[in-house]
Design an enzyme around this catalytic site. Structure first.
Site, PDB file in Angstrom:
ATOM      1  N   ASN A   1       0.819  -1.193   0.000  1.00 51.51           N
ATOM      2  CA  ASN A   1       0.000   0.000   0.000  1.00 51.51           C
ATOM      3  C   ASN A   1       0.868   1.265   0.000  1.00 51.51           C
ATOM      4  O   ASN A   1       1.017   1.920  -1.034  1.00 51.51           O
ATOM      5  CB  ASN A   1      -0.944  -0.007   1.214  1.00 51.51           C
ATOM      6  CG  ASN A   1      -1.913   1.157   1.205  1.00 51.51           C
ATOM      7  OD1 ASN A   1      -1.870   1.991   0.302  1.00 51.51           O
ATOM      8  ND2 ASN A   1      -2.771   1.235   2.191  1.00 51.51           N
ATOM      9  N   ASP A   2       1.468   1.593   1.146  1.00 50.65           N
ATOM     10  CA  ASP A   2       2.224   2.839   1.262  1.00 50.65           C
ATOM     11  C   ASP A   2       3.324   2.974   0.205  1.00 50.65           C
ATOM     12  O   ASP A   2       3.603   4.073  -0.258  1.00 50.65           O
ATOM     13  CB  ASP A   2       2.847   2.948   2.654  1.00 50.65           C
ATOM     14  CG  ASP A   2       1.791   3.174   3.729  1.00 50.65           C
ATOM     15  OD1 ASP A   2       0.708   3.688   3.382  1.00 50.65           O
ATOM     16  OD2 ASP A   2       2.050   2.839   4.900  1.00 50.65           O
ATOM     17  N   VAL A   3       3.926   1.846  -0.180  1.00 52.55           N
ATOM     18  CA  VAL A   3       5.042   1.930  -1.124  1.00 52.55           C
ATOM     19  C   VAL A   3       4.580   2.248  -2.542  1.00 52.55           C
ATOM     20  O   VAL A   3       5.399   2.381  -3.446  1.00 52.55           O
ATOM     21  CB  VAL A   3       5.881   0.629  -1.142  1.00 52.55           C
ATOM     22  CG1 VAL A   3       6.511   0.388   0.216  1.00 52.55           C
ATOM     23  CG2 VAL A   3       5.055  -0.562  -1.571  1.00 52.55           C
TER      24      VAL A   3
ATOM     25  N   ALA B   1       1.398   3.719   7.557  1.00 56.34           N
ATOM     26  CA  ALA B   1       1.696   5.106   7.873  1.00 56.34           C
ATOM     27  C   ALA B   1       0.424   5.881   8.219  1.00 56.34           C
ATOM     28  O   ALA B   1       0.477   7.050   8.568  1.00 56.34           O
ATOM     29  CB  ALA B   1       2.421   5.773   6.709  1.00 56.34           C
TER      30      ALA B   1
END
Lengths: 152, 465
Positions: free
Chosen positions: B394-396, B435
């Site tokens: 997700n965040d990456v 995050a």
């Protein structure tokens, strides 16, 4: 007369030689003691003497090894970072050499109030832990590396 | 065996360990590297047994018993452990190295004559400093790794544990440790040694608990580094070259990995260490309930899109590891390849819970390593790719890292999946990632969300192909 003088001379020469030998022996034993003392002091403190302390050599090895490690590790491919961690884990268990020395500790001649048993027990536990790591670390690395294959 | 010969043998062992790491520069040479490591270890052990052979039968029995018990346990673990559990296994191994370092320091303190560092009550000052450093770093590694292990194993929540005055308490303990080392070096007091060790055990817990689950790649690398420095400290005490070289190698290795991980998150090392990141309240949009429309698809839709694509890039993340979806994924890719779709994998450095985590899982599923690419090598390819298949990441992939300076992940290098023709997102829900940041990618026109468990979804896709 001349023979007597010659004999006297030879005798005094021998005496002188003996004296010199004695002096030399004394000097040597002093020197040996002095060197031993210096080495003793130098062995574990940064002495002011002219001999280089073994500690300095160890620091040199340590610093150079950090640089070697720096360059070697940067060249490790990111795909193998997990095996890198498991293999560094395995090799840092070379601390087992300390455990082996501790297991073999014997009581001091004048007794030590049982502290050699503390050392042996600590060494034995350390030996078990390090062995888990050595066998576990290398074998699991081997297992992981065996899975990496090229396209066929 | 003379002392000089032994010293050379230890040096050879150290060099073999360098070869062991050198081998890892490519998968082809990696196994011979590992064998060098084993050979180096054998040299070090046999040299020690030859130069200071224990004089009595009891000691030999203890050695054989110790190696037998430890080696047996290690071999069984190595054989049985599933690849998805690798992060916790590494953390557990680190804790053992740390504890072993503490124990060897204890042995050196109680029986210095065996290590050639003086006699009880008269140990050389420098040796006292070296052994206390080895013990302290070892103790921190031990408890720190145990905390990391419990978080990774899911025994405790991965959420950061934060309490008031945390940093102040750590600072006070840290200063106390330094002062006590100085006192210990001048008094050789056993009591101070034990107090020192206990404080180090405590601070090991305190520095790891505030660090959240997804920062574990940094934590594991850092503990890897600590275990190396602890070994080096003991190496100085014993005056053993193999141990000093190894300590330096491992210390450097862990430090570099921590650096790579921090850089991949665009965070400073201190920011990670000080912790508290990714808590319940993190992120500006964490509390805002977003109800923008998303395009939702089924397994059949996904199968159709991918079968008709020319090229697919797969972006795996921690979710794939949790769902154990790597084998199903490989099956899906095999089917795609039969349809003449070109498939490659894109790995972000911090995907998963430890450095290289995704690569090992893919390797386990028999994905050839030349299909797997790192961030820098593949990022420019997304623009020419038809489908990006994001599974458990997700965040990456969040474009906010490039566009939104107010985002907590701003500046973090991300995979440019949004530039692919279609983005397929396998995810259990719309929840934000670690995050705590919402991913605007979910709401784009060219994104199709596939809500399901990663493994189940991939299996369904395979069925509908």
């Amino acid at each position: 007369m001349s023979e007597v003088t010659a004999r006297n001379a030879a005798e005094s020469a021998r005496e002188a030689a003996d004296l010199a030998l004695q002096a030399a022996n004394t000097a040597e034993s002093y020197a040996v003691e002095a060197i031993a003392a210096a080495a003793d002091v130098g062995a574990h403190a940064l002495g002011m003497g002219s001999t280089i302390d073994p500690f300095v050599f160890r620091v040199a090895i340590f610093v150079l090894a950090i640089f070697v490690g720096y360059y070697v590790v940067w060249s490790v491919t990111p795909a193998l970072h997990t095996p890198l961690m498991s293999v560094t884990n395995a090799i840092s268990s070379v601390i087992v050499v300390g455990a082996l020395l501790a297991v073999g500790v014997e009581e001091l001649p004048d007794g030590d109030g049982g502290s050699h048993w503390v050392a042996r027990l600590a060494g034995f536990l350390a030996l078990i832990l390090a062995s888990v790591n050595i066998f576990g670390g290398f074998l699991v690395t081997e297992r992981m590396l065996a899975m990496y294959r090229k396209k066929d | 065996m003379s002392a000089n010969l032994a010293a050379i043998a230890y040096l050879v062992a150290g060099v073999f360990f360098i070869f062991a790491l050198r081998g890892l520069s490519s998968p082809a040479s990696s196994r011979s590297g590992n064998h060098f490591g084993m050979a180096g270890m054998a040299i070090a052990v046999f040299t020690t047994l030859l130069i200071s052979a224990p004089g009595n039968f009891g000691a030999w029995a203890m050695i054989i018993l110790g190696v037998g018990i430890g080696g047996g346990i290690g071999a069984i673990i190595a054989r049985r452990i599933p690849m998805t559990a690798m992060p916790q296994l590494i953390a557990a191994f680190h804790s053992l190295v740390g504890l072993a370092a503490v124990l060897v320091a204890v042995a050196a303190l109680y029986a210095p004559q065996a290590f050639g560092i003086g006699s009880p009550g008269a140990i050389y000052g420098a040796s006292l400093i070296e052994m206390s450093l080895g013990a302290v770093i070892g103790a921190v590694t031990f408890t720190g790794s145990i905390v990391a292990f419990t978080k990774l194993q899911g025994l405790v929540s991965g959420a950061p544990v934060v309490f008031p005055n945390q940093h102040l308490i750590n600072l006070i303990i840290g200063v106390a440790i330094v002062v006590l080392i100085a006192i210990f070096a001048s008094t050789e007091s056993h009591l101070i040694f034990w107090v020192l060790t206990i404080l180090a055990l405590v601070i090991g817990v305190l520095i790891i608990i505030p660090i959240g689950g997804a920062d574990m790649p940094v934590v594991i690398s850092m503990l890897n580094s600590y275990s190396g420095w602890a070994a080096a400290g003991i190496g100085f005490t014993l005056g053993n070259t193999a141990l000093i070289i190894t300590g330096a190698l491992v210390g450097a290795s862990g430090a570099i990995l921590s650096y790579i991980m921090c850089k991949a998150m665009n965070r400073s090392f201190f920011n990670v260490i000080l912790g508290g990141f990714g808590g319940e309240v993190a992120g500006p949009s964490g509390g805002v309930v977003e109800r923008r429309p998303v395009k939702q698809g089924s397994a059949e839709d996904a199968a159709f899109v991918m079968k008709n694509a020319g090229s697919v890039i797969i972006v795996p993340g921690y979710g794939m590891a949790v769902a154990q979806a790597q084998h199903a994924l490989r099956e899906m890719v095999d089917k795609l390849k039969k349809e003449n779709v070109s498939v490659s994998y894109a790995i972000h450095p911090v995907a998963g819970r430890m450095p290289g985590h995704m690569n090992v899982l893919l390797a386990e599923a028999q994905v050839p390593y030349d299909d797997v690419f790192e961030l820098d090598d593949i990022n420019s390819m997304f623009a020419q790719t038809d489908v990006a298949f994001v599974i458990g990441a997700n965040d990456v992939t969040n474009p906010a890292a490039k566009t939104d300076p107010s985002s907590p992940i701003y500046g973090m290098p991300v995979l440019d999946v949004e530039r692919a023709g279609t983005v397929l997102f396998v995810k259990r829900s719309l929840a934000s990632g670690y995050a705590g940041v919402d991913n605007e990618l979910f709401y784009r026109d060219n994104t199709m969300m596939l809500f399901a468990d990663a493994k189940k979804m991939v299996e369904d896709i395979v069925k509908s192909m």
